[in-house]
Design a protein around this motif. Structure first.
Motif, short mmCIF file in Angstrom:
data_model
loop_
_atom_site.label_atom_id
_atom_site.label_comp_id
_atom_site.label_asym_id
_atom_site.label_seq_id
_atom_site.Cartn_x
_atom_site.Cartn_y
_atom_site.Cartn_z
N SER A 1 6.84 29.15 42.37
CA SER A 1 6.73 30.34 41.80
C SER A 1 8.25 30.69 41.17
O SER A 1 9.45 30.79 41.30
N VAL A 2 8.30 31.21 39.86
CA VAL A 2 9.20 30.99 38.39
C VAL A 2 9.03 32.77 38.09
O VAL A 2 8.40 33.43 38.43
N HIS A 3 10.37 33.34 38.61
CA HIS A 3 10.95 34.79 37.87
C HIS A 3 12.41 34.90 36.99
O HIS A 3 13.04 34.23 37.30
N LEU A 4 11.77 34.76 36.67
CA LEU A 4 13.04 35.27 35.11
C LEU A 4 13.30 37.02 34.95
O LEU A 4 12.19 37.81 34.88
N LEU A 5 14.01 37.40 35.75
CA LEU A 5 14.62 38.63 35.98
C LEU A 5 15.53 39.40 35.01
O LEU A 5 16.22 38.68 34.66
N ARG A 6 14.87 40.27 34.72
CA ARG A 6 15.62 40.92 33.54
C ARG A 6 16.94 41.06 33.35
O ARG A 6 18.11 40.92 32.53
N GLU A 7 17.73 40.84 34.74
CA GLU A 7 18.97 41.37 34.64
C GLU A 7 19.74 39.92 34.22
O GLU A 7 21.02 39.66 34.01
N GLU A 8 19.15 39.11 34.23
CA GLU A 8 19.64 37.32 34.28
C GLU A 8 19.04 37.13 32.75
O GLU A 8 19.36 35.88 32.49
N VAL A 9 19.00 37.99 31.66
CA VAL A 9 17.95 37.19 30.19
C VAL A 9 19.00 37.89 29.85
O VAL A 9 19.28 38.54 29.45
N ASP A 10 19.25 36.08 28.87
CA ASP A 10 21.11 36.76 27.36
C ASP A 10 20.16 37.10 26.73
O ASP A 10 20.25 37.97 25.99
N HIS A 11 19.27 36.73 26.45
CA HIS A 11 18.52 37.18 24.92
C HIS A 11 16.87 36.10 25.28
O HIS A 11 16.64 35.58 25.96
N TYR A 12 16.02 36.54 24.21
CA TYR A 12 15.05 36.20 24.19
C TYR A 12 14.16 36.11 22.62
O TYR A 12 14.67 36.99 21.74
N SER A 13 13.04 35.07 22.50
CA SER A 13 12.81 35.14 20.89
C SER A 13 11.53 35.06 21.05
O SER A 13 10.59 34.63 22.00
N LEU A 14 10.46 36.23 19.96
CA LEU A 14 8.97 35.54 20.02
C LEU A 14 8.93 34.86 18.22
O LEU A 14 9.87 35.47 17.65
N GLN A 15 8.21 34.15 18.12
CA GLN A 15 7.77 33.40 16.90
C GLN A 15 6.13 32.38 16.94
O GLN A 15 5.65 32.07 17.94
N VAL A 16 5.85 32.35 15.45
CA VAL A 16 4.33 32.34 15.46
C VAL A 16 4.74 31.22 15.11
O VAL A 16 5.25 31.03 14.47
N LYS A 17 4.00 30.23 15.70
CA LYS A 17 4.30 28.24 15.45
C LYS A 17 3.02 27.78 15.45
O LYS A 17 1.92 28.24 15.85
N ASP A 18 2.95 26.57 14.37
CA ASP A 18 1.31 26.30 13.86
C ASP A 18 0.92 25.31 15.35
O ASP A 18 2.28 24.15 15.53
N ASP A 19 0.02 24.89 15.67
CA ASP A 19 -0.01 24.00 16.75
C ASP A 19 -1.62 22.77 16.77
O ASP A 19 -2.52 24.14 15.88
N ALA A 20 -1.46 21.69 16.64
CA ALA A 20 -2.45 21.24 15.88
C ALA A 20 -3.60 20.53 17.11
O ALA A 20 -4.91 21.26 15.73
N SER A 21 -3.54 21.49 18.24
CA SER A 21 -4.43 21.47 18.72
C SER A 21 -5.73 23.33 18.99
O SER A 21 -6.15 23.48 19.56
N THR A 22 -4.10 24.13 19.22
CA THR A 22 -4.65 25.36 19.39
C THR A 22 -4.83 26.15 18.10
O THR A 22 -4.88 27.28 18.08
N GLY A 23 -4.15 25.55 16.78
CA GLY A 23 -4.00 26.48 16.16
C GLY A 23 -2.80 27.22 16.09
O GLY A 23 -1.48 26.73 16.69
N ALA A 24 -2.17 28.31 15.29
CA ALA A 24 -1.97 29.18 15.42
C ALA A 24 -1.07 29.79 17.31
O ALA A 24 -1.95 30.12 17.76
N GLU A 25 0.52 29.02 17.42
CA GLU A 25 0.71 29.98 18.99
C GLU A 25 2.06 30.68 18.70
O GLU A 25 2.45 30.63 17.62
N LEU A 26 1.60 31.82 19.50
CA LEU A 26 3.23 32.54 20.03
C LEU A 26 3.88 31.70 21.12
O LEU A 26 3.46 31.97 22.18
N VAL A 27 4.64 32.33 20.91
CA VAL A 27 5.97 30.96 21.80
C VAL A 27 7.25 32.38 22.06
O VAL A 27 7.48 32.87 21.30
N LEU A 28 7.47 32.45 23.34
CA LEU A 28 7.90 33.29 23.91
C LEU A 28 9.15 32.85 24.17
O LEU A 28 8.99 31.69 26.09
N SER A 29 10.49 32.46 23.26
CA SER A 29 11.60 31.67 24.65
C SER A 29 12.80 32.77 24.93
O SER A 29 12.53 33.67 24.42
N VAL A 30 12.47 32.26 26.44
CA VAL A 30 14.03 32.84 26.52
C VAL A 30 15.10 32.60 27.47
O VAL A 30 15.02 31.49 28.27
#
Length: 504
Positions: free
Chosen positions: A308-337
């Motif tokens: 189990s993976v837990h990304l705790l609020r207190e330990e998040v320095d920053h995050y980003s959300l970006q839409v990218k194109d993927d050949a197999s799934t089409g447009a993807e939303l990528v959450l990077s933490v």
């Protein structure tokens, strides 16, 4: 001389030597009373470290069934319950609730309750133990992981009972009365894992023939009540996921848990795979407002347990959300933490986790991430020309995290994966440990999407749901670590006792 020897053991933290001292003195009512006086004195002075030594020595003593029964005959259970009640009060105190010895002591009590559950306790004694654990799970002032471990211990005790004991416990008036609070907490608690364990407790304490009637009293909506009754004990993991997804979607903007299916997950450039289970068709990511974390389960091919993976609020320095194109799934939303502390998974060590979703969930994922990761006084998210949404780095580095360290003896208990409740299905085969599954190119399950839409439509047709049945809060973890752990829950090798419970 006995008092002097006890004090020496407590000062050295030597629980094994204390066992020898108690044996030498004799396991009599007088010895137990003197031990009780010592613990009571330390409770008044917040001597949690010394009480921990006493409880560890009782754990060692109780591994011998003869010694355990002798202690029980001399009134041990009543004394331990009084000690734990005092500990529970300290756990809600601003002065002591962050004390490391106190947290360790609470864990030791959980382990000792499991040992007591294997002894010949009366139903009234078992009822009080279960009630104390349920009250901890519902106490919003207590550190969240301790609440979660309390209800898991509660379910483990229920699992270990005989058929006759279960029947009597299910009819216990005190436990029956607290179930309405447990049901209310399923809605408001704000963490998927705790929702699952609370739902399990409801199923375990309610015979199937009574569930429809009781559910109609617990839940404010017929739709929610029906969804709960649709949980089949034999397929608890799958059905409970559907029930909780429904109940969380039902409350729309008031929900405390957001859940989305994920295409892929990465730790840096290393892909994290879903645990394998043919019955579950999505890789679910849970955004938990109550516990302040994003959590998901992963495959552990080298071990029996799943991770189990837990990304705790207190330990998040920053995050980003970006839409990218993927050949197999089409447009993807990528959450990077990006994290303050690295995650260790096998030989991989990284501070960046990447989660890929369908772009159709962009607005909801943005909202969920904002509500989980952003503090009330944080600056708002900003969008740059490239379409990236980023949270400003946190300035608070004083956060702490608390995680439960499983003991070896506890891992031997017969506990269902995901704390699954009793099974009504006719099967003598071992139940395979399960978790969520997904293929890399999976799309959002149409049934679940329609279920969510129905839940929101049903919500609008009901009167506004009131959350004042129980208090809500956002309990936080204690140390500043993001962690990956392996569940200690074992698979069930014999379903007979579970099937009996379902038909009581």
């Amino acid at each position: 001389m006995f008092a002097v020897k006890m004090d020496e053991c407590l000062l050295r933290g030597d629980s094994s030597q204390l066992v020898s001292v108690l044996h030498y003195e004799g396991l009599t009512s007088i010895t137990l009373n003197r031990l009780d006086q010592l613990v009571t004195k330390e409770l008044c002075g917040s001597g949690f470290s010394k009480i921990l030594v006493v409880l560890k020595s009782l754990n060692i003593l109780s591994e011998d069934k003869g010694d355990l029964q002798t202690l029980i005959d001399h009134g041990l259970v009543a004394k331990v319950l009084l000690w734990f009640e005092a500990i529970r009060d300290s756990l809600t105190s601003d002065l002591y609730r962050s004390s490391a010895p106190l947290l360790s002591l609470a864990e030791e009590f959980y382990d000792y309750f499991l040992l007591l559950g294997q002894a010949s306790l009366t139903v009234s004694q078992l009822s009080v133990v279960l009630l104390q654990l349920a009250q901890v799970a519902l106490q919003t002032e207590i550190h969240f992981p301790l609440r979660l471990e309390a209800i898991r211990t509660f379910n483990s005790l229920l699992e270990s009972l005989s058929r006759d004991q279960r029947r009597l416990i299910q009819n216990d008036q005190n436990l029956t009365q607290i179930l309405s609070q447990v049901a209310a907490a399923v809605v408001t608690v704000g963490d998927y894992e705790l929702q699952v364990s609370l739902s399990e407790a409801l199923c375990r304490l309610t015979p199937r023939k009574d569930r429809e009637n009781r559910a109609s009293q617990w839940f404010p909506s017929l739709d929610i009540s029906k969804a709960f009754c649709d949980i089949r004990d034999g397929d608890f993991e799958v059905d409970c996921r559907r029930f909780l997804n429904f109940i969380n979607c039902y409350h729309g903007d008031q929900r405390r848990v957001y859940t989305f299916p994920c295409f892929r997950a990465f730790l840096d450039s290393t892909q994290l795979f879903r645990p394998k289970d043919d019955k579950l068709d999505e890789f679910w990511i849970d955004f938990n407002l109550g516990s302040g974390c994003v959590s998901f389960f992963i495959d552990e091919p080298q071990g029996f347990l799943w991770g189990s993976v837990h990304l705790l609020r207190e330990e998040v320095d920053h995050y980003s959300l970006q839409v990218k194109d993927d050949a197999s799934t089409g447009a993807e939303l990528v959450l990077s933490v990006w994290l303050n502390s690295p995650i260790m998974h096998h030989n991989i060590r990284s501070q960046r986790v990447e989660l890929c979703f369908s772009s159709e969930h962009q607005r909801d994922v943005e909202e969920a991430a904002r509500r989980v990761f952003m503090r009330v006084k944080s600056s708002p998210c900003v969008k740059d020309p490239g379409g990236m949404v980023q949270l400003p780095p946190s300035s608070d580095k004083r956060s702490r995290c608390y995680s439960r360290k499983k003991q070896q003896s506890k891992s031997q208990l017969k506990i269902l994966p995901l704390s699954s409740p009793s099974s009504e299905d006719d099967s003598s085969a071992p139940k395979v440990q399960t978790c969520w599954t997904i293929t890399d190119s999976t799309q959002y399950n149409k049934w679940d999407f329609q279920l969510c839409m129905f839940a929101q439509a049903a919500r609008r047709s009901q009167a506004e749901f009131l959350f004042d049945q129980i208090q809500t809060s956002s309990p936080s973890y204690r140390s500043g670590q993001v962690f990956v752990w392996g569940w200690s829950y074992k698979t069930v090798s014999n379903k007979q006792s579970l099937e009996e419970a379902a038909h009581l």
